[in-house]
Design a protein around this motif. Structure first.
Motif, PDB file in Angstrom:
ATOM      1  N   VAL A  57       9.489  10.305  -1.268  1.00 36.69           N
ATOM      2  CA  VAL A  57       9.132   9.383  -2.361  1.00 36.69           C
ATOM      3  C   VAL A  57       8.648   8.070  -1.759  1.00 36.69           C
ATOM      4  CG1 VAL A  57       9.910   8.204  -4.449  1.00 36.69           C
ATOM      5  CG2 VAL A  57      10.923  10.400  -3.827  1.00 36.69           C
ATOM      6  N   GLY A  58       7.412   7.730  -2.063  1.00 34.17           N
ATOM      7  CA  GLY A  58       6.854   6.451  -1.606  1.00 34.17           C
ATOM      8  C   GLY A  58       6.901   5.422  -2.718  1.00 34.17           C
ATOM      9  N   GLU A  59       6.118   4.368  -2.506  1.00 32.55           N
ATOM     10  CA  GLU A  59       6.191   3.220  -3.433  1.00 32.55           C
ATOM     11  C   GLU A  59       5.180   3.363  -4.575  1.00 32.55           C
ATOM     12  OE1 GLU A  59       6.269  -0.467  -1.225  1.00 32.55           O
ATOM     13  OE2 GLU A  59       4.885  -1.354  -2.667  1.00 32.55           O
ATOM     14  N   GLY A  60       3.925   3.429  -4.198  1.00 33.61           N
ATOM     15  CA  GLY A  60       2.864   3.532  -5.202  1.00 33.61           C
ATOM     16  C   GLY A  60       1.551   3.739  -4.482  1.00 33.61           C
ATOM     17  N   PRO A  61       0.549   4.261  -5.183  1.00 27.19           N
ATOM     18  CA  PRO A  61      -0.730   4.553  -4.543  1.00 27.19           C
ATOM     19  C   PRO A  61      -1.408   3.287  -3.999  1.00 27.19           C
ATOM     20  CG  PRO A  61      -0.631   5.407  -6.813  1.00 27.19           C
ATOM     21  CD  PRO A  61       0.575   4.583  -6.617  1.00 27.19           C
ATOM     22  N   GLY A  62      -2.136   3.463  -2.902  1.00 28.72           N
ATOM     23  CA  GLY A  62      -3.018   2.415  -2.394  1.00 28.72           C
ATOM     24  C   GLY A  62      -4.446   2.759  -2.806  1.00 28.72           C
ATOM     25  N   ALA A  63      -5.402   2.077  -2.167  1.00 26.60           N
ATOM     26  CA  ALA A  63      -6.813   2.249  -2.565  1.00 26.60           C
ATOM     27  C   ALA A  63      -7.284   3.687  -2.356  1.00 26.60           C
ATOM     28  CB  ALA A  63      -7.680   1.282  -1.772  1.00 26.60           C
ATOM     29  N   ASP A  64      -6.951   4.280  -1.219  1.00 24.47           N
ATOM     30  CA  ASP A  64      -7.433   5.654  -0.944  1.00 24.47           C
ATOM     31  C   ASP A  64      -6.828   6.652  -1.925  1.00 24.47           C
ATOM     32  OD1 ASP A  64      -9.013   5.143   1.470  1.00 24.47           O
ATOM     33  OD2 ASP A  64      -7.092   4.533   2.312  1.00 24.47           O
ATOM     34  N   GLU A  65      -5.554   6.464  -2.194  1.00 19.19           N
ATOM     35  CA  GLU A  65      -4.859   7.375  -3.113  1.00 19.19           C
ATOM     36  C   GLU A  65      -5.428   7.227  -4.525  1.00 19.19           C
ATOM     37  OE1 GLU A  65      -3.295   5.258  -0.975  1.00 19.19           O
ATOM     38  OE2 GLU A  65      -2.586   6.748   0.479  1.00 19.19           O
ATOM     39  N   ASP A  66      -5.694   5.979  -4.894  1.00 21.36           N
ATOM     40  CA  ASP A  66      -6.263   5.689  -6.218  1.00 21.36           C
ATOM     41  C   ASP A  66      -7.638   6.345  -6.368  1.00 21.36           C
ATOM     42  OD1 ASP A  66      -6.453   4.088  -8.721  1.00 21.36           O
ATOM     43  OD2 ASP A  66      -8.048   3.062  -7.618  1.00 21.36           O
TER      44      ASP A  66
ATOM     45  N   LEU B 130      -4.525  11.495  -4.938  1.00 19.00           N
ATOM     46  CA  LEU B 130      -3.507  12.196  -4.143  1.00 19.00           C
ATOM     47  C   LEU B 130      -2.648  11.180  -3.394  1.00 19.00           C
ATOM     48  CD1 LEU B 130      -5.730  15.020  -2.636  1.00 19.00           C
ATOM     49  CD2 LEU B 130      -3.812  15.325  -4.247  1.00 19.00           C
ATOM     50  N   PRO B 131      -1.351  11.475  -3.238  1.00 18.73           N
ATOM     51  CA  PRO B 131      -0.482  10.503  -2.561  1.00 18.73           C
ATOM     52  C   PRO B 131      -0.655  10.540  -1.039  1.00 18.73           C
ATOM     53  CG  PRO B 131       0.778  12.456  -3.143  1.00 18.73           C
ATOM     54  CD  PRO B 131      -0.614  12.666  -3.689  1.00 18.73           C
ATOM     55  N   PHE B 132      -0.479   9.404  -0.437  1.00 19.39           N
ATOM     56  CA  PHE B 132      -0.430   9.291   1.025  1.00 19.39           C
ATOM     57  C   PHE B 132      -1.600   9.989   1.717  1.00 19.39           C
ATOM     58  CE2 PHE B 132       3.949   8.057   0.108  1.00 19.39           C
ATOM     59  CZ  PHE B 132       4.119   7.004   0.998  1.00 19.39           C
ATOM     60  N   VAL B 133      -2.801   9.507   1.388  1.00 18.47           N
ATOM     61  CA  VAL B 133      -3.987  10.040   2.061  1.00 18.47           C
ATOM     62  C   VAL B 133      -4.726   8.956   2.863  1.00 18.47           C
ATOM     63  CG1 VAL B 133      -4.409  12.018   0.544  1.00 18.47           C
ATOM     64  CG2 VAL B 133      -5.316   9.774  -0.081  1.00 18.47           C
TER      65      VAL B 133
ATOM     66  N   CYS C  12       5.507  12.203  -3.560  1.00 19.75           N
ATOM     67  CA  CYS C  12       5.123  11.448  -4.767  1.00 19.75           C
ATOM     68  C   CYS C  12       5.568   9.999  -4.601  1.00 19.75           C
ATOM     69  CB  CYS C  12       5.709  12.083  -6.019  1.00 19.75           C
ATOM     70  SG  CYS C  12       7.485  12.248  -5.997  1.00 19.75           S
ATOM     71  N   ASN C  13       5.400   9.235  -5.640  1.00 18.87           N
ATOM     72  CA  ASN C  13       5.665   7.799  -5.575  1.00 18.87           C
ATOM     73  C   ASN C  13       6.495   7.338  -6.765  1.00 18.87           C
ATOM     74  OD1 ASN C  13       4.104   6.701  -3.260  1.00 18.87           O
ATOM     75  ND2 ASN C  13       2.382   7.628  -4.336  1.00 18.87           N
ATOM     76  N   VAL C  14       7.036   6.150  -6.636  1.00 17.74           N
ATOM     77  CA  VAL C  14       7.786   5.566  -7.758  1.00 17.74           C
ATOM     78  C   VAL C  14       6.840   5.268  -8.921  1.00 17.74           C
ATOM     79  CG1 VAL C  14       9.091   3.531  -8.498  1.00 17.74           C
ATOM     80  CG2 VAL C  14       9.623   4.618  -6.320  1.00 17.74           C
TER      81      VAL C  14
ATOM     82  N   TYR D 256      12.156   3.894   6.939  1.00 19.58           N
ATOM     83  CA  TYR D 256      11.081   2.907   6.787  1.00 19.58           C
ATOM     84  C   TYR D 256       9.803   3.566   6.263  1.00 19.58           C
ATOM     85  CZ  TYR D 256      14.026  -0.211   9.530  1.00 19.58           C
ATOM     86  OH  TYR D 256      15.062  -0.974   9.967  1.00 19.58           O
ATOM     87  N   HIS D 257       9.030   2.785   5.538  1.00 15.56           N
ATOM     88  CA  HIS D 257       7.753   3.252   4.988  1.00 15.56           C
ATOM     89  C   HIS D 257       6.738   3.382   6.138  1.00 15.56           C
ATOM     90  CE1 HIS D 257       4.088   3.318   2.612  1.00 15.56           C
ATOM     91  NE2 HIS D 257       4.825   3.473   1.526  1.00 15.56           N
ATOM     92  N   PRO D 258       5.883   4.412   6.092  1.00 11.92           N
ATOM     93  CA  PRO D 258       4.877   4.545   7.157  1.00 11.92           C
ATOM     94  C   PRO D 258       3.984   3.304   7.299  1.00 11.92           C
ATOM     95  CG  PRO D 258       4.891   6.497   5.753  1.00 11.92           C
ATOM     96  CD  PRO D 258       5.864   5.543   5.160  1.00 11.92           C
TER      97      PRO D 258
HETATM   98  N1  URA Z   1       1.934   4.094   0.107  1.00 12.47           N
HETATM   99  C1  URA Z   1       2.750   4.655  -0.808  1.00 12.47           C
HETATM  100  O1  URA Z   1       3.861   4.200  -1.006  1.00 12.47           O
HETATM  101  N2  URA Z   1       2.319   5.714  -1.457  1.00 12.47           N
HETATM  102  C2  URA Z   1       1.133   6.264  -1.262  1.00 12.47           C
HETATM  103  O2  URA Z   1       0.813   7.242  -1.917  1.00 12.47           O
HETATM  104  C3  URA Z   1       0.305   5.661  -0.306  1.00 12.47           C
HETATM  105  C4  URA Z   1       0.701   4.576   0.370  1.00 12.47           C
END
Ligand code: URA
Length: 284
Positions: free
Chosen positions: A134-143, A147-150, A174-176, A248-250
């Protein structure tokens, strides 16, 4: 209460009901408590010293959910002025599926994040995954891709997953929050509160053996704590009957590569828990 406010409140409550939320609290400073149950007049003492209480006609908080939170090891939830956290108010949806959850989200406009998003980032991977990130939320690439974490952090997460001897399709990610916060800021409490019931439903459907929270936002959201992630990073915690570990978050690792070793140690614990073979040497 003025009729217009009553109407707005009813609308908002219908929306929460759709999410399966049946119990609402706001803190005392705001002065309103909403809960389901039987209507009763507040006493004179309550009327002067307690928040105004509005009672709705649907009783029920899942006792099992409260019990599950009480079993939480080490981390005491701090959203406790009301005694209950948001997740304790989310009712299980019968025969829920990821498809149903996605359908329920629809073209969501429930919080302000919808204004700037291009694509909703629902989640990706196996619906039967034993391991959920579980991540935080999408960034620009994901948006852009939905797709999450791309993006860059995602590439590092993919490397970490592969170093564990897995592929992205073996896990669920996925993300929060499911829409990109502007300027990649952290999601705000109202956004988290609006979106996280869907995360909870995703977890309930997937039933992973292990949940890994990537970063403080995910950890604080699921554990309902204000404690800093460094206080419990790398420790096994119990969350609603599942094993949870925060690391820790990537994106943090991209800025602080020295912390990669710590995360690798955490992931090795996850591998051991999942019965995965531990590699002889640490990935670079
Ligand atoms: N960081 C996040 O927390 N989630 C993503 O999907 C991408 C970057």
């Amino acid at each position: 209460m003025p009729e217009s406010l009553q109407q707005k409140l009813e609308e908002r409550l219908r929306y929460y009901k759709d999410l399966g939320i049946r119990l609402f609290y706001r803190n005392r400073r705001v002065g309103i408590v909403l809960r389901t149950g039987e209507a009763k007049e507040p006493s004179a003492e309550q009327a002067t010293h307690r928040p105004q209480e509005i009672v709705l006609p649907r009783p029920r908080v899942e006792a099992s959910a409260i019990a599950a939170n009480a079993r939480l090891q080490r981390i005491e939830p701090v959203i406790a002025s009301s005694g209950l956290s948001l997740f304790e108010t989310v009712e299980k949806v019968q025969d829920d599926t990821l498809l149903k959850i996605r359908d329920d989200i629809g073209e969501c406009t429930r919080c302000k994040l919808h204004k700037g998003r291009h694509k909703i980032v629902f989640g990706d991977g196996s619906a039967k995954a034993q391991l959920l990130f579980v991540g935080e939320g999408p960034g620009a690439d994901e948006d852009a891709q939905g797709l999450p974490f791309v993006g860059r952090a995602g590439k590092l997460l993919t490397q970490m997953i592969e170093a564990m001897g897995l592929q992205r399709k073996d896990v669920y990610i996925c993300n929060v929050v499911k829409c990109r916060p502007p300027e990649n800021r952290a999601p705000e409490p109202d956004e988290v509160a609006t979106c996280s019931p869907y995360l909870l439903r995703q977890i309930d459907v997937i039933q992973p053996k292990v949940i890994v929270c990537l970063g403080a936002v995910a950890a604080k959201t699921l554990l309902q704590t204000n404690r800093g992630i460094t206080q419990f990073r790398g420790e096994w915690l119990e969350w609603r009957g599942r094993k949870l570990m925060a690391t820790y978050h990537p994106a943090y690792l991209l800025r602080n590569p020295n912390a990669k070793g710590e995360v690798w140690k955490d992931l090795q614990k996850v591998m051991a828990e999942l019965g995965l073979q531990l590699p002889k040497k640490k990935p670079s």
